[in-house]
Design a protein around this motif. Sequence first.
Motif, mmCIF file in Angstrom:
data_model
loop_
_atom_site.group_PDB
_atom_site.id
_atom_site.type_symbol
_atom_site.label_atom_id
_atom_site.label_comp_id
_atom_site.label_asym_id
_atom_site.label_seq_id
_atom_site.Cartn_x
_atom_site.Cartn_y
_atom_site.Cartn_z
ATOM 1 N N LEU A 151 0.771 -1.081 -0.115
ATOM 2 C CA LEU A 151 -0.135 -0.179 -0.159
ATOM 3 C C LEU A 151 0.424 1.381 0.113
ATOM 4 C CD1 LEU A 151 -2.820 -0.941 2.653
ATOM 5 C CD2 LEU A 151 -3.178 -0.877 0.415
ATOM 6 N N SER A 152 1.794 1.122 0.048
ATOM 7 C CA SER A 152 2.833 2.389 0.468
ATOM 8 C C SER A 152 3.167 2.925 -0.719
ATOM 9 C CB SER A 152 4.407 1.445 1.757
ATOM 10 O OG SER A 152 4.873 1.201 0.677
ATOM 11 N N LYS A 153 3.274 4.238 -0.693
ATOM 12 C CA LYS A 153 3.634 4.820 -1.592
ATOM 13 C C LYS A 153 4.889 6.116 -1.596
ATOM 14 C CE LYS A 153 -1.738 6.384 -2.020
ATOM 15 N NZ LYS A 153 -2.292 7.279 -1.785
ATOM 16 N N GLY A 154 5.784 5.889 -0.667
ATOM 17 C CA GLY A 154 6.581 6.370 -0.039
ATOM 18 C C GLY A 154 8.318 5.797 -0.815
ATOM 19 N N GLU A 155 8.827 6.131 -0.801
ATOM 20 C CA GLU A 155 9.925 6.226 -1.334
ATOM 21 C C GLU A 155 11.123 5.805 -0.483
ATOM 22 O OE1 GLU A 155 14.589 8.312 -3.303
ATOM 23 O OE2 GLU A 155 12.353 9.283 -3.122
ATOM 24 N N TYR A 156 10.920 5.927 0.820
ATOM 25 C CA TYR A 156 11.266 4.687 1.988
ATOM 26 C C TYR A 156 10.287 4.480 3.105
ATOM 27 C CZ TYR A 156 16.047 7.693 0.682
ATOM 28 O OH TYR A 156 16.471 8.389 -0.523
ATOM 29 N N VAL A 157 10.739 3.492 3.584
ATOM 30 C CA VAL A 157 10.002 3.092 4.524
ATOM 31 C C VAL A 157 10.363 2.230 5.944
ATOM 32 C CG1 VAL A 157 8.295 1.256 2.916
ATOM 33 C CG2 VAL A 157 10.115 0.355 3.492
ATOM 34 N N ILE A 158 9.697 2.369 6.877
ATOM 35 C CA ILE A 158 9.992 1.926 8.661
ATOM 36 C C ILE A 158 8.914 1.107 8.769
ATOM 37 C CG2 ILE A 158 9.225 4.450 9.375
ATOM 38 C CD1 ILE A 158 12.579 4.168 10.887
ATOM 39 N N PHE A 159 8.960 1.499 10.034
ATOM 40 C CA PHE A 159 8.589 0.342 9.790
ATOM 41 C C PHE A 159 8.373 0.295 11.894
ATOM 42 C CE2 PHE A 159 10.265 -2.685 6.523
ATOM 43 C CZ PHE A 159 8.398 -2.597 6.187
#
Length: 309
Positions: free
Chosen positions: A83-91
Amino acid sequence: MNPKVSIIMATYNRAHFIVETLLSIQNQVFKDWECIIIDDGGTDNTTEIIKPFLKSDARFRYFNRESTYKKGLPGCRNYGLDLSKGEYVIFFDDDDIIHPQNLSISFSSIESSKADFCHYGKSPFIDTHPELNNQVVSLNKPITINDIQDIVTQKIGFASCTILWKKSCFSGNKFNEELHYAEEWECYIRLITNGFSGIMIDNILYYNRKHPNSNTGEYFNNNPLRKESYTKAILLVIQNLKQRQLLSYYLKRYFISKSIGFKEYNLFMKILKVLDLPIYERLQWQVFSKVLPYRLMIYRNKRLIEKKI
C-alpha cells in the motif's frame, strides 16, 4: 505528490497504547510522511480510539488486513509495503514511542550517504514515558555484507523498528509470513546478503515498551508459537548463508550453541541436516554439542567464584 517516507504499523488490540505512539509520530520534526496502520483483526476499540487522528490528519491511513495476507506481523507489514507510496519505508510498533527527530535524522543521514538504509539505536522503557535523548550524533559507520557475522549474532542489533529503508530493497524481498517471531531478523539478513549496504548512527531514536504481552515478552515467557518460529527463522538464515557461502566456522558454532536452548524442537539435528556436512564434521559438532553444556556450567561456576573472591 507522494510522501518521502511511508511508516508501516501493524496493530492488534493495543487501544491502551496506540494513542501515545501515534502522537509521537505526529510530533515528528520531519513532516513528509504517511502512516499506514494495518489492523490484524483486533477485537478492542482501536478503531474508535484512532478516529480523531484519521479525521484530523490525512497522513494517517487505516486498513484491516486482507485475507490474502496471513495473520501476524509479517502479513500486515507486507500488506503495508504493497500500500505504501513513499520512496523510503520504516516499521513502527503500536506500543512504542518514537523520538521526534527520528525521521529527520535518519532521512538526512541516508540521503547524504547515498546508502540503502540507515540503522539507529533504541532504548527500552517499562511504564513511564521515556526521557528523550536530544543529543545529535553525526558519526556514520558503513554497514555492508562484511558485517554479516555481527548482524547474525545481533552484535549489531537489527530490530524491526530501528531502520529506515529504501523501499526498493523490498522488491522481491518481503517478510516470511510463516514466521511469528524473529521475522525481521530473517528478512533483514536476507536483504544484507542480497548486497544492500547502509550506515549506522549512534543516536537513540526509538523507545520500545517492555511488557509481557509483546511478541518479545511472550517469547521470553516461552510461548510455543514464538519459540518455534525462532527455530524456523534460524534454519532459514542458515540456509541463506550457506547458499551465499557466508557460513563461517564461527557462525556454525554460534547456531549449534543456540540449539541447546531448543532441545524440544530437535533444532540441533535440523541444523545438521541443513548444513549437510561430511560425516567426520558432523561427528565433531555432535561431540561439541554434548560437551558444551558442561563447559558452560564450569565457566559460570568459575565466574561466581571469581566474584566472591
